[in-house]
Design a protein around this motif. Structure first.
Motif: not given
Length: 358
Positions: A83-92, A129-133
């Motif tokens: 996942x792209x760390x600088x993008x939101x879930x939506x943007x990913x 980074x704000x999400x669990x595995x």
């Protein structure tokens, strides 16, 4: 989806040797094997990340082998999720659709639908980074499914999760993929994962498929010593055939005080060396000498592993061979739970053994 006589060479090394395989539409299929067996190389060839030395890869009759990765109706979910760390879930999730030039209104609808499917819509504005595995894994799955691929490739999909989350997520993932109806090929070295999730699986060794079938078929009827030992654990007894009829076979062994008896024939010559595989859960313990002239041994309890609902008993036979028995707590209570050093008998039925000739 069909793989036809596919070969992959790295210089003089043949990593994948003439593999042929058909996977039905909507099927969840697992490639299972230890590190270096060729399963990940095969997956990367399907994705277009490795070239095919020879052979064909067909989806709906179209050969993908010479098609660049970005043109293939295939999506791959990586082990690391990437996942792209600088993008939101939506943007990913939207990234691939933006690259394809999908219109804004359609893009928004498809991204929302994909996040709803994996139950991550309420986390749309969070960063990875704000999400669990487990949540990161769902986002990676949504990103893979939003492009509506004909074939989804999963590379060790559960390896980054701890055991408890992994077991729950396996079932969730199967349900999600089933609801979408996407054809899926999964690579794993975890036999439990493959048997929980896949409708069929292929066991790979040294670049080749050594056995193919449903989890039940591969576990209950291994076709070789390698499959028997790789899928689950088993007890192997070496011997030679002394009687072979259509409905049974007798095998002489030095590892037991009696003959081995299996209730199916093998159509092999007398004297042929064979191995009998008996799963630990098929072996019973008894304090009294078993009745019957076959399929038993005498020894002492060498080790006990308590597993909750059952215990693994390691019994050292008089011949020196160690046999492992998986004994339920209920069965243990009936024989007054043998302990270390106790004398014990092991026994199993005529239907418990599988004759291995390879």
């Amino acid at each position: 989806m069909q793989i036809v006589d596919v070969v992959k060479k790295f210089g003089e090394t043949v990593a994948v040797k003439n593999v042929s395989l058909s996977v039905a539409k909507g099927e969840l299929f697992a490639l299972l094997g230890s590190s270096g067996c060729g399963k990940s190389t095969l997956l990367r060839m399907l994705a277009g990340l490795e070239s095919v030395s020879s052979g064909k890869i067909l989806i709906d009759g179209e050969d993908l082998a010479q098609m660049p990765p970005y043109r293939r109706p295939v999506n791959m979910m990586f082990q690391s999720y990437a996942l792209f760390p600088h993008m939101t879930v939506e943007s990913n999730v939207a990234f691939g659709l933006k690259q394809e030039g999908v219109q804004k209104a359609e893009l928004k609808d498809r991204v929302h639908a994909a996040l709803e499917l994996v139950q991550m819509a309420r986390f749309a504005k969070r960063k990875p980074h704000q999400l669990s595995g487990g949540q990161q894994q769902r986002v990676a799955l949504a990103r893979s499914l939003v492009k509506r691929p004909k074939l989804l490739l999963l590379d060790e999909p559960m390896s980054a999760l701890d055991k408890q989350i992994r077991q729950r997520t396996q079932i969730e993932l199967v349900n999600i993929l089933d609801s979408v109806g996407v054809t899926c090929i999964m690579v794993t070295h975890d036999q439990e994962e493959a048997m929980t999730m896949a409708g069929r699986l292929a066991v790979m060794s040294e670049g080749q498929i050594v056995q193919l079938g449903t989890p039940h078929e591969v576990y209950e009827y291994p076709n070789s010593r390698f499959s028997a030992e790789f899928i689950g654990s088993t007890n192997l007894f070496d011997g030679h055939v002394v009687e072979d009829e259509p409905d049974h076979v007798f095998v002489e062994t030095t590892e037991l005080p009696c003959r081995l008896y299996v209730n199916h024939g093998i159509t092999g010559p007398l004297g042929m060396p064979v191995t009998i595989s008996v799963r630990p859960e098929r072996i019973a313990l008894t304090r009294k000498p078993p009745e019957g002239a076959y399929n038993w041994g005498h020894g002492t309890v060498a080790n006990i592993a308590y597993m909750g609902g059952y215990s693994l008993y390691h019994v050292q036979l008089d011949s020196g061979k160690t046999v492992v028995a998986n004994v339920s707590s209920l069965a243990l209570s009936e024989i007054e739970s043998p302990t270390w050093g106790d004398e014990i008998y092991v026994r199993w039925s005529a239907s418990a053994g599988v004759v291995l000739t390879a």
